[in-house]
Design a protein around this motif. Structure first.
Motif, mmCIF file in Angstrom:
data_model
loop_
_atom_site.group_PDB
_atom_site.id
_atom_site.type_symbol
_atom_site.label_atom_id
_atom_site.label_comp_id
_atom_site.label_asym_id
_atom_site.label_seq_id
_atom_site.Cartn_x
_atom_site.Cartn_y
_atom_site.Cartn_z
ATOM 1 N N HIS A 96 11.596 54.661 81.861
ATOM 2 C CA HIS A 96 12.509 54.823 80.722
ATOM 3 C C HIS A 96 12.411 53.685 79.703
ATOM 4 O O HIS A 96 13.367 53.425 78.976
ATOM 5 C CB HIS A 96 13.963 55.001 81.186
ATOM 6 C CG HIS A 96 14.113 56.013 82.270
ATOM 7 N ND1 HIS A 96 13.795 57.342 82.102
ATOM 8 C CD2 HIS A 96 14.513 55.886 83.555
ATOM 9 C CE1 HIS A 96 14.002 57.984 83.237
ATOM 10 N NE2 HIS A 96 14.436 57.135 84.129
ATOM 11 N N LEU A 97 11.263 53.029 79.652
ATOM 12 C CA LEU A 97 11.043 51.967 78.670
ATOM 13 C C LEU A 97 9.986 52.360 77.642
ATOM 14 O O LEU A 97 9.633 51.559 76.779
ATOM 15 C CB LEU A 97 10.604 50.671 79.372
ATOM 16 C CG LEU A 97 11.585 50.076 80.376
ATOM 17 C CD1 LEU A 97 10.962 48.872 81.074
ATOM 18 C CD2 LEU A 97 12.889 49.701 79.688
ATOM 19 N N GLY A 98 9.454 53.584 77.766
ATOM 20 C CA GLY A 98 8.441 54.047 76.826
ATOM 21 C C GLY A 98 7.009 53.746 77.220
ATOM 22 O O GLY A 98 6.079 54.022 76.455
ATOM 23 N N LEU A 99 6.813 53.175 78.413
ATOM 24 C CA LEU A 99 5.453 52.838 78.838
ATOM 25 C C LEU A 99 4.575 54.075 79.007
ATOM 26 O O LEU A 99 3.423 54.085 78.569
ATOM 27 C CB LEU A 99 5.471 52.060 80.167
ATOM 28 C CG LEU A 99 5.940 50.629 80.095
ATOM 29 C CD1 LEU A 99 6.015 50.032 81.494
ATOM 30 C CD2 LEU A 99 5.027 49.809 79.226
ATOM 31 N N GLY A 100 5.106 55.095 79.673
ATOM 32 C CA GLY A 100 4.322 56.323 79.870
ATOM 33 C C GLY A 100 3.940 56.939 78.543
ATOM 34 O O GLY A 100 2.784 57.346 78.337
ATOM 35 N N THR A 101 4.884 56.987 77.617
ATOM 36 C CA THR A 101 4.612 57.543 76.289
ATOM 37 C C THR A 101 3.511 56.755 75.592
ATOM 38 O O THR A 101 2.547 57.323 75.068
ATOM 39 C CB THR A 101 5.891 57.527 75.426
ATOM 40 O OG1 THR A 101 6.903 58.294 76.087
ATOM 41 C CG2 THR A 101 5.632 58.088 74.048
ATOM 42 N N ALA A 102 3.635 55.432 75.581
ATOM 43 C CA ALA A 102 2.643 54.587 74.915
ATOM 44 C C ALA A 102 1.267 54.734 75.552
ATOM 45 O O ALA A 102 0.247 54.789 74.846
ATOM 46 C CB ALA A 102 3.093 53.123 74.950
ATOM 47 N N MET A 103 1.230 54.830 76.864
ATOM 48 C CA MET A 103 -0.064 54.960 77.536
ATOM 49 C C MET A 103 -0.710 56.312 77.231
ATOM 50 O O MET A 103 -1.913 56.394 76.978
ATOM 51 C CB MET A 103 0.099 54.734 79.036
ATOM 52 C CG MET A 103 0.477 53.294 79.335
ATOM 53 S SD MET A 103 0.437 52.884 81.059
ATOM 54 C CE MET A 103 -1.323 52.752 81.328
ATOM 55 N N ILE A 104 0.082 57.378 77.267
ATOM 56 C CA ILE A 104 -0.464 58.699 76.972
ATOM 57 C C ILE A 104 -0.960 58.750 75.528
ATOM 58 O O ILE A 104 -2.048 59.280 75.255
ATOM 59 C CB ILE A 104 0.568 59.803 77.251
ATOM 60 C CG1 ILE A 104 0.866 59.876 78.754
ATOM 61 C CG2 ILE A 104 0.055 61.160 76.749
ATOM 62 C CD1 ILE A 104 2.077 60.723 79.108
ATOM 63 N N GLN A 105 -0.196 58.189 74.602
ATOM 64 C CA GLN A 105 -0.644 58.171 73.210
ATOM 65 C C GLN A 105 -1.945 57.383 73.049
ATOM 66 O O GLN A 105 -2.826 57.780 72.285
ATOM 67 C CB GLN A 105 0.456 57.600 72.309
ATOM 68 C CG GLN A 105 1.628 58.539 72.163
ATOM 69 C CD GLN A 105 2.813 57.924 71.449
ATOM 70 O OE1 GLN A 105 3.114 56.744 71.599
ATOM 71 N NE2 GLN A 105 3.506 58.752 70.665
ATOM 72 N N THR A 106 -2.095 56.303 73.789
ATOM 73 C CA THR A 106 -3.334 55.531 73.753
ATOM 74 C C THR A 106 -4.482 56.378 74.301
ATOM 75 O O THR A 106 -5.583 56.383 73.746
ATOM 76 C CB THR A 106 -3.185 54.216 74.546
ATOM 77 O OG1 THR A 106 -2.103 53.459 73.997
ATOM 78 C CG2 THR A 106 -4.459 53.391 74.505
ATOM 79 N N GLY A 107 -4.224 57.116 75.389
ATOM 80 C CA GLY A 107 -5.243 58.015 75.938
ATOM 81 C C GLY A 107 -5.607 59.125 74.966
ATOM 82 O O GLY A 107 -6.783 59.489 74.819
ATOM 83 N N GLN A 108 -4.606 59.675 74.280
ATOM 84 C CA GLN A 108 -4.878 60.710 73.279
ATOM 85 C C GLN A 108 -5.732 60.147 72.137
ATOM 86 O O GLN A 108 -6.666 60.811 71.678
ATOM 87 C CB GLN A 108 -3.561 61.271 72.727
ATOM 88 C CG GLN A 108 -2.826 62.146 73.721
ATOM 89 C CD GLN A 108 -1.449 62.547 73.226
ATOM 90 O OE1 GLN A 108 -0.680 61.725 72.713
ATOM 91 N NE2 GLN A 108 -1.123 63.833 73.382
ATOM 92 N N ASP A 109 -5.422 58.938 71.688
ATOM 93 C CA ASP A 109 -6.224 58.310 70.637
ATOM 94 C C ASP A 109 -7.674 58.143 71.097
ATOM 95 O O ASP A 109 -8.610 58.380 70.331
ATOM 96 C CB ASP A 109 -5.647 56.952 70.237
ATOM 97 C CG ASP A 109 -4.346 57.060 69.462
ATOM 98 O OD1 ASP A 109 -4.017 58.160 68.963
ATOM 99 O OD2 ASP A 109 -3.643 56.026 69.369
ATOM 100 N N TRP A 110 -7.858 57.728 72.338
ATOM 101 C CA TRP A 110 -9.213 57.556 72.883
ATOM 102 C C TRP A 110 -9.957 58.885 72.877
ATOM 103 O O TRP A 110 -11.119 58.948 72.468
ATOM 104 C CB TRP A 110 -9.136 56.955 74.290
ATOM 105 C CG TRP A 110 -10.461 56.834 74.960
ATOM 106 C CD1 TRP A 110 -11.394 55.846 74.779
ATOM 107 C CD2 TRP A 110 -11.018 57.734 75.918
ATOM 108 N NE1 TRP A 110 -12.499 56.085 75.569
ATOM 109 C CE2 TRP A 110 -12.284 57.232 76.279
ATOM 110 C CE3 TRP A 110 -10.564 58.907 76.515
ATOM 111 C CZ2 TRP A 110 -13.108 57.867 77.206
ATOM 112 C CZ3 TRP A 110 -11.378 59.544 77.438
ATOM 113 C CH2 TRP A 110 -12.630 59.028 77.778
ATOM 114 N N VAL A 111 -9.297 59.954 73.339
ATOM 115 C CA VAL A 111 -9.940 61.272 73.346
ATOM 116 C C VAL A 111 -10.318 61.668 71.929
ATOM 117 O O VAL A 111 -11.431 62.138 71.671
ATOM 118 C CB VAL A 111 -9.031 62.345 73.999
ATOM 119 C CG1 VAL A 111 -9.553 63.749 73.739
ATOM 120 C CG2 VAL A 111 -8.912 62.093 75.492
#
Length: 171
Positions: A96-111
């Motif tokens: 609930h600190l936004g880590l999962g969101t930030a990581m997924i967005q970073t993965g999406q950017d990489w893709v």
């Protein structure tokens, strides 16, 4: 949270730390599984080196105060030829600190910008409403007729479904 969060690629010499993180995550939740016990630290280090050179695989960790607290993986999905299978897990103390969101967005950017993949696919347990909502918020869509059973971290069979995300087409 006042500590700085760093999302980065883990290096081969951090294999032991990655293994500890994976073991912790598997103990904390039934929605995360790994075959960690079947690999040596040397094998994990070799895998990290290979992943870091791959245009179809990605591994990221989130670090806070020099502690690894979350992980994201993208591996080429054998069932979806040009898609990457996404996995993400965050230690419970850091939910609930936004880590999962930030990581997924970073993965999406990489893709979108660096990989040779068409998009991302994941499997989410039907009971995991928070994860499903997060994935929908990030643009993932449920795949029709994809409901099936998976084995959770306790060895129980539970219902799950697939979700997919594809980068927006540039016009």
């Amino acid at each position: 949270m006042s500590e700085e969060v760093v999302i980065r690629v883990p290096q081969p010499d951090e294999a032991g730390q990655v293994m500890v993180l994976l073991a912790d995550l598997q103990r904390e939740t039934t929605t995360f599984t790994t075959d960690l016990a079947t690999h040596s630290q040397r094998e994990v280090a070799d895998q990290l080196a290979q992943i870091n050179e791959s245009p179809t695989h990605l591994l990221l960790v989130a670090e806070i105060d020099q502690r690894l607290v979350a992980i994201l993986s993208v591996t080429k999905d054998p069932d979806h030829e040009s898609w990457g299978e996404l996995g993400v897990a965050v230690k419970r103390d850091f939910w609930h600190l936004g880590l999962g969101t930030a990581m997924i967005q970073t993965g999406q950017d990489w893709v979108d910008q660096m990989s040779q993949l068409e998009g991302l696919v994941l499997t989410v347990q039907d009971q995991n409403d928070r994860a499903s909502s997060l994935y929908e918020y990030l643009g993932f869509q449920s795949v029709k007729n994809s409901t099936h059973a998976v084995t959770n971290g306790h060895g129980d069979r539970v219902r799950a479904h697939e979700m997919k995300w594809r980068p927006a087409e540039e016009s």
